[in-house]
Write an enzyme that holds these catalytic residues in place. Structure first.
Site, mmCIF file in Angstrom:
data_model
loop_
_atom_site.group_PDB
_atom_site.id
_atom_site.type_symbol
_atom_site.label_atom_id
_atom_site.label_comp_id
_atom_site.label_asym_id
_atom_site.label_seq_id
_atom_site.Cartn_x
_atom_site.Cartn_y
_atom_site.Cartn_z
ATOM 1 C CG ASN A 281 -0.344 -0.182 2.532
ATOM 2 O OD1 ASN A 281 0.675 -0.856 2.681
ATOM 3 N ND2 ASN A 281 -0.947 0.406 3.554
ATOM 4 C CG MET A 282 2.625 2.677 -2.579
ATOM 5 S SD MET A 282 3.229 2.921 -4.284
ATOM 6 C CE MET A 282 4.164 4.447 -4.100
ATOM 7 C CD GLU A 283 -1.301 5.250 4.151
ATOM 8 O OE1 GLU A 283 -1.933 4.271 4.567
ATOM 9 O OE2 GLU A 283 -0.619 5.999 4.898
ATOM 10 C CG HIS B 175 -6.461 -0.345 -1.568
ATOM 11 N ND1 HIS B 175 -7.498 -0.765 -0.759
ATOM 12 C CD2 HIS B 175 -6.683 0.982 -1.765
ATOM 13 C CE1 HIS B 175 -8.298 0.247 -0.484
ATOM 14 N NE2 HIS B 175 -7.823 1.316 -1.092
ATOM 15 C CD GLU C 228 -5.409 -6.250 -1.105
ATOM 16 O OE1 GLU C 228 -6.021 -6.773 -0.167
ATOM 17 O OE2 GLU C 228 -5.044 -5.042 -1.091
ATOM 18 C CB CYS D 31 -10.951 -3.477 1.545
ATOM 19 S SG CYS D 31 -10.265 -2.663 0.081
ATOM 20 C CB CYS E 274 -8.737 -4.979 -2.890
ATOM 21 S SG CYS E 274 -7.638 -3.608 -2.472
#
Length: 309
Positions: free
Chosen positions: A89-91, A102, A104, A129, A132
């Site tokens: 995951n990347m924010e 996400h 996935e 989730c 995804c």
């Protein structure tokens, strides 16, 4: 060796450590393992492919960029080629949460950008989730995709997404990971008050963005788009738009380029310039979100190219 892998590598068996460490140490390691490398690691660790993926999950999670949640998720996409592709995951600080990637999505997009034709399974360290699950349903493997979670029996996507709605319900023939080339051509530069001149036709950033857009997946809106990013060291990374039958889980081209950058160990704060190429007169545009997110990452030379068939 990249420091972020050290804790995860310390937890594997000595035999697997001996086989794995040189691969991670290689300067060209970019977050994926070829089929021969996978076989070598399986033999070294005495593991089948699914067990190996569980063992490697902490390495995938080490790629997570989580300045907001501090919650690291790793995923590994298993291609029918035998290759394994890491994702996390990347924010992005100062960008809307909708720009988040996400794990996935990251692993799947990574496989797609590396030329994988179909996925057999996806291994992830937390339950996917709903967002995804819907994203996965766009794949050409559909609900036959196997989901592997720690301490649970492997199950198909169909069991995680019953009564699924997807591209087949809309009579869409071209699915995510299917090979396609729309062969777009440059039409016109739409640069928005940039002081920097538009790139010329021989610029690798232009050809990369054109190719990415031509291979993008946008069967619902026909708003094909691609991104090319160039870092301070001159490396170029491509990203393709991955549209989804449910619209909201669609993955923008900038995000897929950032996934590839992250897998290669590049710093997204080192992007020097970018090109967004998208279809002329398309009903939707990636421009505002792409430009705003790149500005949040410190890149202010973003060129906008319209495409024609």
């Amino acid at each position: 060796m990249i420091a972020r892998f050290a804790p995860a590598l310390a937890a594997v068996s000595p035999a697997l450590h001996t086989a794995l460490a040189p691969l991670l140490d290689h300067h060209a390691f970019a977050g994926w393992l070829s089929a021969p490398q996978v076989k070598e690691l399986m033999q070294a660790g005495g593991l089948d492919e699914d067990a190996l993926c569980f063992t490697l999950l902490p390495l995938a999670a080490a790629y997570a960029v989580t300045p907001l949640s501090h919650f690291n998720v790793g995923a590994i996409a298993c291609g029918i080629s035998g290759n394994l592709y890491f994702g996390a995951n990347m924010e992005f600080l100062a960008a809307p949460l909708q720009q988040t990637v996400h794990a996935e999505q990251s692993a799947i997009a990574h496989a797609w950008l590396r030329g994988e034709k179909r996925l057999r399974a996806l291994t992830v360290n937390y339950t996917p989730c709903g967002h995804c699950r819907q994203f996965m349903n766009e794949l050409n493997s559909g609900t036959d995709l196997i989901i592997c979670l720690p301490e649970r029996s492997a199950a198909t996507l169909a069991s995680y997404l019953p009564d699924a709605f997807g591209p087949r319900d809309l009579a869409i023939q071209s699915l995510l990971l299917d090979e396609i080339d729309h062969a777009f051509a440059a039409a016109a530069w739409l640069d928005h008050d940039l002081s920097a001149p538009s790139p010329d036709d021989n610029d690798p950033l232009v050809s990369t963005a054109l190719d990415a857009a031509s291979r993008s997946h946008a069967p619902y809106s026909q708003s094909h788009s691609g991104v090319a990013l160039q870092t301070q060291d001159g490396c170029v990374y491509a990203g393709r738009y991955a549209e989804n039958a449910a619209f909201n889980p669609s993955l923008p081209p900038l995000q897929t380029a950032l996934i590839l950058m992250n897998a290669a160990g590049a710093d997204d704060r080192q992007i020097r310039r970018a090109v967004l190429a998208e279809r002329q007169n398309a009903p939707i545009t990636q421009w505002p979100a792409t430009n705003a997110t790149l500005a949040a990452l410190g890149c202010h030379e973003v060129h906008h190219l319209s495409l024609s068939l």
